[in-house]
Design an enzyme around this catalytic site. Sequence first.
Site, PDB file in Angstrom:
ATOM      1  N   ARG A   1      29.405  45.749  47.682  1.00  0.00           N
ATOM      2  CA  ARG A   1      30.585  45.501  48.309  1.00  0.00           C
ATOM      3  C   ARG A   1      30.193  45.363  49.753  1.00  0.00           C
ATOM      4  NH1 ARG A   1      35.447  45.546  45.677  1.00  0.00           N
ATOM      5  NH2 ARG A   1      35.250  47.065  43.972  1.00  0.00           N
TER       6      ARG A   1
ATOM      7  N   ARG B   1      52.243  44.618  37.854  1.00  0.00           N
ATOM      8  CA  ARG B   1      51.392  45.810  38.509  1.00  0.00           C
ATOM      9  C   ARG B   1      51.867  45.575  40.232  1.00  0.00           C
ATOM     10  NH1 ARG B   1      45.386  46.168  37.513  1.00  0.00           N
ATOM     11  NH2 ARG B   1      45.411  44.187  39.062  1.00  0.00           N
TER      12      ARG B   1
ATOM     13  N   ARG C   1      44.523  42.830  49.649  1.00  0.00           N
ATOM     14  CA  ARG C   1      43.165  42.920  49.016  1.00  0.00           C
ATOM     15  C   ARG C   1      42.430  41.754  49.442  1.00  0.00           C
ATOM     16  NH1 ARG C   1      45.060  42.773  43.120  1.00  0.00           N
ATOM     17  NH2 ARG C   1      42.811  42.951  42.364  1.00  0.00           N
TER      18      ARG C   1
ATOM     19  N   LYS D   1      36.439  36.786  37.805  1.00  0.00           N
ATOM     20  CA  LYS D   1      35.207  37.325  37.380  1.00  0.00           C
ATOM     21  C   LYS D   1      34.955  38.189  36.130  1.00  0.00           C
ATOM     22  CE  LYS D   1      34.772  40.063  40.933  1.00  0.00           C
ATOM     23  NZ  LYS D   1      34.346  41.251  41.731  1.00  0.00           N
TER      24      LYS D   1
ATOM     25  N   ARG E   1      51.088  36.990  37.856  1.00  0.00           N
ATOM     26  CA  ARG E   1      50.561  37.836  36.452  1.00  0.00           C
ATOM     27  C   ARG E   1      51.566  38.768  36.213  1.00  0.00           C
ATOM     28  NH1 ARG E   1      45.225  40.741  38.220  1.00  0.00           N
ATOM     29  NH2 ARG E   1      43.885  38.800  38.164  1.00  0.00           N
TER      30      ARG E   1
END
Length: 219
Positions: free
Chosen positions: A91, A163, A174, A13, A130
């Site tokens: 959201r 992370r 998530r 995004k 990542r």
Amino acid sequence: MRIVLLGPPGAGKGTQAKRICETYGIPHISTGDLFRENMSKDTPLGKKAKEYMAQGLLVPDDLVVDMVEDRLTHEDVLAAGYGYLLDGFPRTVHQAEALCRINAKRDCELDFAINLDVPFDILIERVSGRRICPTCHATYHVKYSKPKVEGVCDLDGTPLYQREDDKVETVKKRIEVYQDQTEPLIEFYEDKQKIININGLQHMKDVFDNIEKILSGVN
Ligand SMILES: [Zn+2]
């Protein structure tokens, strides 16, 4: 132009938001930035948000709505003909209804809700692979964007890290939260004939080309 950008974590995004905003001269309003700004400037809304967070509570929907409504009165939004790209908002359907009311006060409507669609298993691979350099914040991917030496930043030799948010279990959670909460939004915008589904699996440039083709039909 008034746009809402929808898509799960890892759908790319951020990149698309940046390009759309540069191309169409509209401000990129991300809820994350909005929170940070309000809190760092200690605005009345930022103070309220801090109180909830200090108690370990979620910031209520209506406070988020107030922040967005306030942000949409800023000069850059007005200069763009009441134009904006919202990222991270709405959201929930409740927030989407609030956005309709905010727009209606200006006699405006949302133009598009762009939905970046990427399958679940691919999102998990993208996000959990990542790696980030703590020194220069460069990002790598264990499969798609490997550093020259495994686990080390090309630019400054710092060991890379993952992370907490990007660990497989966290990513799964998530994405599940996203699906539960946000998929009703896609239906909401489908009913209003605002939704544009874009295949987010393509190369970033092709994703943008697809978006641009549709947006250029407006104005
Ligand atoms: Zn680095």
